[in-house]
Design a protein around this motif. Structure first.
Motif, PDB file in Angstrom:
ATOM      1  N   SER A 182     -22.585 -23.617  -3.789  1.00  0.00           N
ATOM      2  CA  SER A 182     -23.046 -24.569  -4.811  1.00  0.00           C
ATOM      3  C   SER A 182     -21.883 -25.230  -5.539  1.00  0.00           C
ATOM      4  O   SER A 182     -22.083 -26.158  -6.321  1.00  0.00           O
TER       5      SER A 182
ATOM      6  N   LEU B  56     -19.256 -27.603  -5.345  1.00  0.00           N
ATOM      7  CA  LEU B  56     -18.853 -28.716  -4.478  1.00  0.00           C
ATOM      8  C   LEU B  56     -17.337 -28.907  -4.372  1.00  0.00           C
ATOM      9  O   LEU B  56     -16.846 -29.235  -3.287  1.00  0.00           O
TER      10      LEU B  56
ATOM     11  N   TRP C   9     -15.423 -27.411  -1.375  1.00  0.00           N
ATOM     12  CA  TRP C   9     -15.589 -27.980  -0.037  1.00  0.00           C
ATOM     13  C   TRP C   9     -15.143 -29.438   0.027  1.00  0.00           C
ATOM     14  O   TRP C   9     -15.317 -30.099   1.052  1.00  0.00           O
ATOM     15  N   SER C  10     -14.564 -29.933  -1.047  1.00  0.00           N
ATOM     16  CA  SER C  10     -14.126 -31.333  -1.079  1.00  0.00           C
ATOM     17  C   SER C  10     -12.662 -31.481  -0.693  1.00  0.00           C
ATOM     18  O   SER C  10     -12.145 -32.590  -0.644  1.00  0.00           O
TER      19      SER C  10
ATOM     20  N   TYR D 200     -17.486 -29.225   5.810  1.00  0.00           N
ATOM     21  CA  TYR D 200     -16.950 -29.536   4.485  1.00  0.00           C
ATOM     22  C   TYR D 200     -17.532 -30.852   3.958  1.00  0.00           C
ATOM     23  O   TYR D 200     -17.898 -30.952   2.779  1.00  0.00           O
TER      24      TYR D 200
ATOM     25  N   ARG E 244     -21.125 -30.109   2.914  1.00  0.00           N
ATOM     26  CA  ARG E 244     -21.277 -29.249   1.732  1.00  0.00           C
ATOM     27  C   ARG E 244     -20.777 -29.911   0.456  1.00  0.00           C
ATOM     28  O   ARG E 244     -21.269 -29.621  -0.630  1.00  0.00           O
ATOM     29  N   SER E 245     -19.790 -30.798   0.578  1.00  0.00           N
ATOM     30  CA  SER E 245     -19.243 -31.450  -0.623  1.00  0.00           C
ATOM     31  C   SER E 245     -20.150 -32.547  -1.152  1.00  0.00           C
ATOM     32  O   SER E 245     -19.919 -33.072  -2.251  1.00  0.00           O
ATOM     33  N   LYS E 246     -21.149 -32.919  -0.370  1.00  0.00           N
ATOM     34  CA  LYS E 246     -22.150 -33.929  -0.778  1.00  0.00           C
ATOM     35  C   LYS E 246     -21.461 -35.214  -1.239  1.00  0.00           C
ATOM     36  O   LYS E 246     -20.760 -35.846  -0.473  1.00  0.00           O
ATOM     37  N   ASP E 247     -21.638 -35.604  -2.506  1.00  0.00           N
ATOM     38  CA  ASP E 247     -21.048 -36.864  -2.984  1.00  0.00           C
ATOM     39  C   ASP E 247     -19.791 -36.643  -3.820  1.00  0.00           C
ATOM     40  O   ASP E 247     -19.303 -37.572  -4.472  1.00  0.00           O
ATOM     41  N   TYR E 248     -19.258 -35.425  -3.801  1.00  0.00           N
ATOM     42  CA  TYR E 248     -18.078 -35.119  -4.622  1.00  0.00           C
ATOM     43  C   TYR E 248     -16.844 -35.813  -4.034  1.00  0.00           C
ATOM     44  O   TYR E 248     -16.703 -35.932  -2.817  1.00  0.00           O
TER      45      TYR E 248
END
Length: 392
Positions: A120, A122, A125-126, A148, A151-155
């Protein structure tokens, strides 16, 4: 058992259950040795079920045991800070030595609680760092980068790619001729759909071998990009071009404040927001004549936000006669720290006689030549904030 507030009695109870189950396993195994064909299947199924139950009991015991440790009683936010510090402190050794499993991956495999927190988080994984290690050329981490990015989504992303074997510039030819090079280029291709959220992008690569990747950046927009490094090999052509015309990120890079490039031929992003500019050639063998013009130098010095400038290498040649030419001073309003190379040009003397920098605090000049230098006009205090001058 209350798994949220376990105690020693519950741990002892779980251990007792495990011991009883293991005793039952031994009993069934003994029966299997003497069983006939008709009853073996039933006993084997019972044995498999018992072993599954023991595995579950061990997991419950470990969770209950871990929950009593002080570290596992910390708030999730504090654990998250610790995880990020552990990740950051591991970077130095990871880049210097042969890369292994990333710290965040190790953390996510300690236990379910840590895994839930790390997945959770982020920022863990960014950050992706790849170094082309010759002994690991058969193992290009394409899947790891995909995970990665997911998992980092929008970060915002921080990405490092050193594409020379073992980080050595002399290995440029061997790097691109290796069987793994097409897979390495796929690493760069994976980040293209995410360019809009890249905050740092650092690439060290053989000249011309990532041009296809750079071509995809031509019209790209990089609204989050703040730091960009693109450095090539040592033996190369010189800078070609008398003006700075951006050829990548034409869609805009409004937050770009740091650029390191060993020559601007390799890639030229917009410079309007640049705070720190490093034009540093690594060339051991230089071919051709420099055509970095004085007008381009003036364009760089007058960038509206430029505070730190480093120009190292054979970018331009200034003739002694130019130093004696009287002309309006170039005003570098925000320039605070300057270092440049004076061989074979007279760039340091040109800076001293033709530049006005009221905020300049430190100057470092390499290969300063006191001969054949006649400044234009009387000396004036063009650097009122200067407190450190280094002549190498």
């Amino acid at each position: 058992m209350d798994r949220k507030t376990p105690n020693h009695k519950s741990l002892d109870s779980i251990l007792s259950d495990i011991e009883a189950l293991e005793a039952e396993v031994l009993h069934i195994e003994a029966r299997l040795e003497q069983a006939g064909p008709g009853s073996k299947t039933e006993l084997q199924q019972a044995l498999q079920q018992l072993r599954s139950t023991i595995t579950t009991a061990h997991i419950r015991y470990n969770e209950a045991h871990n929950s009593q440790l002080p570290l596992f009683k910390l708030p999730n936010e504090v654990l998250g800070v610790i995880f990020r510090l552990a990740q950051r402190n591991s970077w130095f050794d990871t880049l210097r030595e042969n890369p292994g499993i990333d710290t965040q991956v190790r953390i996510s495999h300690v236990c379910n609680h840590w895994r839930d927190i790390s997945l959770s988080l982020l920022p863990l994984w960014s950050v992706f760092r790849y170094r082309n290690v010759k002994s690991l050329q058969h193992c290009i981490p394409l899947r790891r980068l995909e995970i990665y990015l997911e998992r980092s989504k929008d970060y915002p992303l921080d990405l490092w790619f050193n594409l020379f074997f073992d980080g050595t510039f002399n290995n440029a030819k061997a790097s691109v001729e290796s069987s793994s090079w097409p897979q390495i280029l796929k690493l760069l291709a994976l980040i293209l759909p995410h360019i809009h959220r890249v905050r740092e992008l650092h690439i060290t690569a053989p000249d011309g071998k990532i041009n296809d990747f750079l071509s995809h950046l031509e019209k790209a927009s990089a609204p989050a990009l703040e730091f960009l490094t693109i450095v090539g090999e040592k033996d190369r052509e010189l800078f070609k071009g008398s003006n700075w015309s951006p050829n990548i990120f034409l869609g805009g890079a409004p937050r770009l404040k740091y650029l390191r490039s060993d020559d601007a031929q390799f890639s030229r992003p917009p410079l309007q927001s640049i705070v720190q500019l490093r034009l540093e050639q690594r060339a051991d063998s230089i071919r051709g004549s420099p055509v970095f013009s004085l007008s381009l130098l003036e364009e760089i010095l007058t960038l509206p936000h430029l505070e730190i400038l480093s120009m190292w290498g054979h970018f331009l040649r200034i003739e002694p006669a130019v130093l004696a030419q009287a002309r309006p001073k170039i005003e570098a309003r925000k320039l605070t720290h300057l270092r440049c190379d004076g061989s074979p040009s007279l760039l340091p003397q040109y800076i001293l006689s033709h530049v006005e920098a009221p905020a300049l605090e430190t100057i470092t000049f390499s290969c300063f030549n006191f001969s054949e230098t006649s400044p234009a006009g009387p000396p004036v205090n063009d650097f009122p904030s200067l407190h450190t001058l280094v002549l190498i």
